[in-house]
Scaffold this motif. Sequence first.
Motif, PDB file in Angstrom:
ATOM      1  N   GLU A 158      -6.589  -9.316  -7.531  1.00 27.05           N
ATOM      2  CA  GLU A 158      -7.474  -8.425  -6.775  1.00 27.05           C
ATOM      3  C   GLU A 158      -6.770  -7.131  -6.394  1.00 27.05           C
ATOM      4  O   GLU A 158      -7.383  -6.061  -6.365  1.00 27.05           O
ATOM      5  CB  GLU A 158      -8.004  -9.147  -5.527  1.00 27.05           C
ATOM      6  N   THR A 159      -5.478  -7.230  -6.078  1.00 22.93           N
ATOM      7  CA  THR A 159      -4.719  -6.025  -5.743  1.00 22.93           C
ATOM      8  C   THR A 159      -4.591  -5.130  -6.965  1.00 22.93           C
ATOM      9  O   THR A 159      -4.713  -3.897  -6.875  1.00 22.93           O
ATOM     10  CB  THR A 159      -3.320  -6.403  -5.216  1.00 22.93           C
ATOM     11  N   TYR A 201      -6.414   7.535   2.257  1.00 19.54           N
ATOM     12  CA  TYR A 201      -5.809   6.250   1.919  1.00 19.54           C
ATOM     13  C   TYR A 201      -4.488   6.063   2.671  1.00 19.54           C
ATOM     14  O   TYR A 201      -4.227   4.993   3.239  1.00 19.54           O
ATOM     15  CB  TYR A 201      -5.561   6.182   0.413  1.00 19.54           C
ATOM     16  N   ASN A 229      -8.819   0.419 -10.454  1.00 21.78           N
ATOM     17  CA  ASN A 229     -10.076   1.110 -10.171  1.00 21.78           C
ATOM     18  C   ASN A 229      -9.835   2.468  -9.513  1.00 21.78           C
ATOM     19  O   ASN A 229     -10.518   3.445  -9.810  1.00 21.78           O
ATOM     20  CB  ASN A 229     -10.961   0.248  -9.266  1.00 21.78           C
ATOM     21  N   THR A 230      -8.861   2.508  -8.617  1.00 21.89           N
ATOM     22  CA  THR A 230      -8.535   3.779  -7.961  1.00 21.89           C
ATOM     23  C   THR A 230      -7.920   4.756  -8.956  1.00 21.89           C
ATOM     24  O   THR A 230      -8.205   5.961  -8.914  1.00 21.89           O
ATOM     25  CB  THR A 230      -7.573   3.546  -6.784  1.00 21.89           C
ATOM     26  N   ARG A 289      -6.701  -5.055  -9.402  1.00 30.09           N
ATOM     27  CA  ARG A 289      -8.039  -4.518  -9.658  1.00 30.09           C
ATOM     28  C   ARG A 289      -8.264  -3.238  -8.830  1.00 30.09           C
ATOM     29  O   ARG A 289      -8.761  -2.231  -9.334  1.00 30.09           O
ATOM     30  CB  ARG A 289      -9.100  -5.560  -9.301  1.00 30.09           C
ATOM     31  N   GLU A 290      -7.878  -3.286  -7.551  1.00 28.68           N
ATOM     32  CA  GLU A 290      -8.018  -2.111  -6.696  1.00 28.68           C
ATOM     33  C   GLU A 290      -7.164  -0.962  -7.208  1.00 28.68           C
ATOM     34  O   GLU A 290      -7.603   0.194  -7.251  1.00 28.68           O
ATOM     35  CB  GLU A 290      -7.602  -2.447  -5.258  1.00 28.68           C
ATOM     36  N   ARG A 298       0.810  -1.226   0.000  1.00 29.53           N
ATOM     37  CA  ARG A 298       0.000   0.000   0.000  1.00 29.53           C
ATOM     38  C   ARG A 298       0.840   1.270   0.000  1.00 29.53           C
ATOM     39  O   ARG A 298       0.407   2.305  -0.523  1.00 29.53           O
ATOM     40  CB  ARG A 298      -0.946   0.004   1.212  1.00 29.53           C
TER      41      ARG A 298
END
Length: 284
Positions: free
Chosen positions: A153-154, A253, A160-161, A156-157, A89
């Motif tokens: 999935e990571t 975030y 999308n962000t 994808r996030e 992150r």
Amino acid sequence: MSDNIRNFRLSDIEENKGYNRVILQIFGLPGNGKSSFINSCKFVIDGGVFVAHAEAGDNYKGTTTKRIPHELTKSIWMVDNRGMPTLHRFQTGEIFAQLGNLLKVNQEVEWVEDFNKNVDRMWAELNNEDSLQDLIVPILIHSVRNNIQKEAETYRELLNTARELTGITPYIVLTHKYSGGVESMKSVFTNMGIKKIYTIENYTTECQSVVREKHEEIIEFLTEVLEDIKFRVIHMGDPREERQRHYKFIIKYMKETSDLKKDEDYKNKNSEESGKKKGPCFLF
């Protein structure tokens, strides 16, 4: 089509609210072809002799440590980037700050874990009048040699962000297209909701003979990007309001990321102390 790219000006769009430069913000894993892609685009648009404007790495190590701008045309710039070795992150937060137009170019890219330092870095750029005129386009460069099924999935996030911040669905440029696995890699990104996927075999210092297919792929990619920009400019709000929105989102975030790190460190510390209290166990 090449002339249309060279002659593109944001000022020609009547609904433009003050933007005058397009920033094609490159990001992705180290050594996946980010710098080579920039060199390839400049070769196609500039014509003439191939020049390695951006230093390219190999063996997935990468050599770029800064965000380095390269002028493609008077109105379009491509910004090289330090590769993300992981999708932690703190690294994705750095990419979000770039896409939110809250970090300067020509500076070292840092994976900063200190929340207050991150706030200071972005605050310093918040009211920069010059960069307020930049319109950011997110472009993920990824080699088909790298399987990302486990990290889907990571990704994808992340994507999308990127779309939320810029208002533009990220472009995926798949490099090393002749290495095999192109269709399966396309499927991975298609399942994430990404439709704009381009496959490119970059020009390099070792392979710079002009190939019509390579030229056409890059020209078609850039043409599609400009069409997206024209649509986006019409629907964009005031640059200052856009940046304030980005700032609030990214601060939230990064605060969540910092809190998660503190919780993780606290748990690790307690676990270590618990192990010490138990002492050694001897078997006879």
